[in-house]
Design an enzyme around this catalytic site. Structure first.
Site, PDB file in Angstrom:
ATOM      1  N   GLY A 450       1.140   3.329   4.524  1.00 37.97           N
ATOM      2  CA  GLY A 450       0.549   4.637   4.779  1.00 37.97           C
ATOM      3  C   GLY A 450      -0.330   5.112   3.640  1.00 37.97           C
ATOM      4  O   GLY A 450      -1.517   5.339   3.804  1.00 37.97           O
ATOM      5  N   ASP A 451       0.266   5.319   2.439  1.00 37.70           N
ATOM      6  CA  ASP A 451      -0.520   5.756   1.289  1.00 37.70           C
ATOM      7  C   ASP A 451      -0.349   4.792   0.133  1.00 37.70           C
ATOM      8  O   ASP A 451      -0.409   5.174  -1.026  1.00 37.70           O
ATOM      9  CB  ASP A 451      -0.123   7.176   0.875  1.00 37.70           C
ATOM     10  CG  ASP A 451       1.366   7.276   0.509  1.00 37.70           C
ATOM     11  OD1 ASP A 451       2.094   6.289   0.773  1.00 37.70           O
ATOM     12  OD2 ASP A 451       1.767   8.313  -0.026  1.00 37.70           O
ATOM     13  N   GLU A 452      -0.129   3.503   0.470  1.00 39.28           N
ATOM     14  CA  GLU A 452       0.084   2.469  -0.532  1.00 39.28           C
ATOM     15  C   GLU A 452      -1.100   1.507  -0.554  1.00 39.28           C
ATOM     16  O   GLU A 452      -1.524   0.988   0.489  1.00 39.28           O
ATOM     17  CB  GLU A 452       1.360   1.677  -0.224  1.00 39.28           C
ATOM     18  CG  GLU A 452       2.623   2.523  -0.311  1.00 39.28           C
ATOM     19  CD  GLU A 452       3.865   1.747   0.095  1.00 39.28           C
ATOM     20  OE1 GLU A 452       4.964   2.138  -0.307  1.00 39.28           O
ATOM     21  OE2 GLU A 452       3.711   0.733   0.818  1.00 39.28           O
TER      22      GLU A 452
END
Length: 542
Positions: A450-452
């Site tokens: 996701g936000d990696e």
């Protein structure tokens, strides 16, 4: 296999189609053309036969009328006093016969009792004999001139035609009968009947309906023979009942004939001009034979054209099919097919090339989608793993090092919760753009969650820790710059875990080490980075 390929071949089907067309056309011509020709021939031959029959009938009529007129003139000029002087009567007959010998078997005078009192030329046994029982004599004796029944002459033994006229005195009383006798086979009498021919096997008949006899015919065996019984020859039956014209019939011998029937007015007879249909329609048979021969010729032409011309026309299609088949088996790379001609085959090849290009684009897009993140366009976990394997192999081979930076955004969830997922997607896209701006072209920036994000740096030489530390600081600085999302200023941070390798271990181990280092960075207060050493010990740095 070969037979199946031949049977499924377009060339084979075109050949068979051409042969079927030729055969169908040949059959149609064989029957329809023959039918039309036969109808035309029937009309033409019938008209010709009618013309011939009319000419022969006129000739016969003329000769009969000429003999009757001569007999009438002789009856008018014969002195009745000579009837009592047989020798002088004989001389008178001889003189008249020699002047105009149209009655080939002579002139005969019989008294009212039917006794022949004079004749010329003399025939043994004729003078002094009686013809009193003859219907023809009795008719003339009653004062009616006429043509007698064709018959076998009792004195000559020949087929004859008698004609009789009464000899009367000044008061009109019949004193005797003058008879003229003509042999049916006499020269220049019925020659056009007996010797005339129509074609090779056709001829004429002269028929007396009153006597139901064949008067004359090309076949001598028919002379004075009775005509067929009713029901045997339908057209003959019609002629006996007064029909005059042409038609097709089967004679008493079973031979089909075209016949034309014309009357002889002076006698009530009729002339038949006949021709076997086998001969009349022989051109039809020749045409049919010609159609069959031409059909075989046309089949040979179809085979020749199909074997060369059609094969030549379809050669580009065959070549294109072979190339496409080799492409599907991986023997040659996918590439556009050559366009040889600007025809239907060329159009098909062009359409195939367009489809191939579209498939290639679709395949490339699918491949890109399989290895890239749909939101940011960055490589995904699969492509990252592949490049990590390549980087590890090069590091081991070249004695260099690789670095893996595991980046996890700080403060991203509140943006999603407060501004929505659309704003969150925009934020991720902007962070991806910023991070891509700080790396080398040979490095790999991937989004794995996701936000990696993961940053793979390869081919590092000495002092790799210092270089990746500087890169981590750049990433932290670029991410921390404010974002404008839906007229709202937002600020993000990033925690980075770094793992280094000189080619040892595998991609999963390095990724796990970097992930652990990232969590250590978050524990340390976020917005920083942690480097995991090759010995798996952690070095923290603010």
């Amino acid at each position: 296999m070969i037979l199946r390929r031949i049977s499924n071949s377009l060339v084979t089907r075109l050949i068979l189609f051409g042969i079927v067309l030729v055969i169908s056309g040949g059959v149609a011509r064989y029957f329809l053309l023959a039918k039309f020709i036969q109808e035309d021939l029937t009309a033409v031959v019938s008209a010709q036969q009618l013309a011939l029959a009319e000419a022969v009938a006129k000739d016969v009529d003329y000769k009969i009328v000429d003999r009757r007129r001569l007999l009438d003139r002789l009856a008018m000029t014969l002195p009745t006093a000579l009837l009592q002087q047989p020798e002088k009567l004989q001389a008178w007959l001889a003189e008249r016969y020699q002047l105009n010998p149209v009655f080939s078997l002579g002139l005969v005078v019989a008294d009212t009792d039917g006794i022949i009192i004079a004749d010329f030329p003399r025939l043994a046994g004729r003078r002094g004999s009686s013809i009193a029982q003859s219907p023809d004599f009795q008719r003339a004796r009653s004062g009616k001139a006429g043509i007698g029944k064709p018959q076998l002459g009792p004195f000559s033994g020949q087929a004859v035609l008698p004609m009789g006229v009464p000899l009367t005195d000044s008061r009109g009383t019949v004193q005797a009968v003058l008879i003229g006798i003509t042999a049916l086979a006499a020269p220049d009498f019925l020659d056009r009947i007996t010797q005339g021919r129509i074609g090779e096997t056709g001829g004429f008949l002269l028929v007396s309906p009153r006597d139901r006899l064949f008067v004359a015919a090309g076949d001598p065996g028919l002379v004075l023979k009775p005509t067929p019984a009713d029901g045997v020859v339908p057209l003959h039956d019609r002629a006996m009942n007064g029909f005059r014209g042409s038609g097709m019939t089967t004679n008493a011998k079973g031979v089909e004939e075209l016949s034309a029937i014309v009357g002889v007015p002076s006698t009530g007879w009729f002339v038949v001009a006949r021709l076997p249909t086998a001969e009349a329609f022989s051109p039809v048979e020749r045409v049919r034979g010609l159609v069959i021969r031409h059909s075989f010729t046309a089949i040979a032409i179809v085979l020749f054209v199909a074997g060369f011309f059609i094969r030549w026309m379809l050669r580009p299609l065959h070549h294109a099919a072979n190339l496409a088949d080799r492409m599907t088996h991986g023997e040659i790379p996918l590439e556009p097919l050559p366009i040889v001609r600007n025809d239907e085959v060329g159009h098909f090849t062009k359409a195939f090339n367009q489809l191939l290009a579209k498939l290639s684009n679709s395949q490339a897009e699918l491949e890109r989608m399989a290895h890239h993140d749909a939101l940011t366009g960055l490589p995904n976990r699969t492509l990252l793993a592949d490049r990590m394997q390549q980087g590890l192999a090069r590091a081991q081979r070249n004695h260099t090092r690789i670095a893996l930076l595991f980046l996890d955004l700080d403060g991203f969830k509140p943006i999603n919760d407060r501004l929505g997922h659309g704003a969150g997607d925009l934020a991720l896209q902007e962070i991806a753009r910023r991070l891509a701006g700080v790396i080398r072209q040979c490095d790999t920036l991937a989004r794995i969650g996701g936000d990696e994000f993961v940053l793979l740096v390869t081919d590092l030489a000495d002092q790799a820790e210092e270089g990746v530390a500087r890169l981590a600081k750049k990433c932290i600085a670029i991410v921390s710059q404010p974002l404008q999302l839906e007229n709202t200023t937002c600020t993000l941070g990033v925690s980075i875990g770094i793992a280094l390798s000189d080619g040892g271990g595998n991609a999963d181990q390095i990724l796990i080490a970097a992930d652990k280092a990232m969590y250590e960075a978050k524990k340390n207060g976020r917005g920083g980075y942690v480097i995991a050493t090759d010995s798996a010990s952690l070095l923290a740095e603010a």
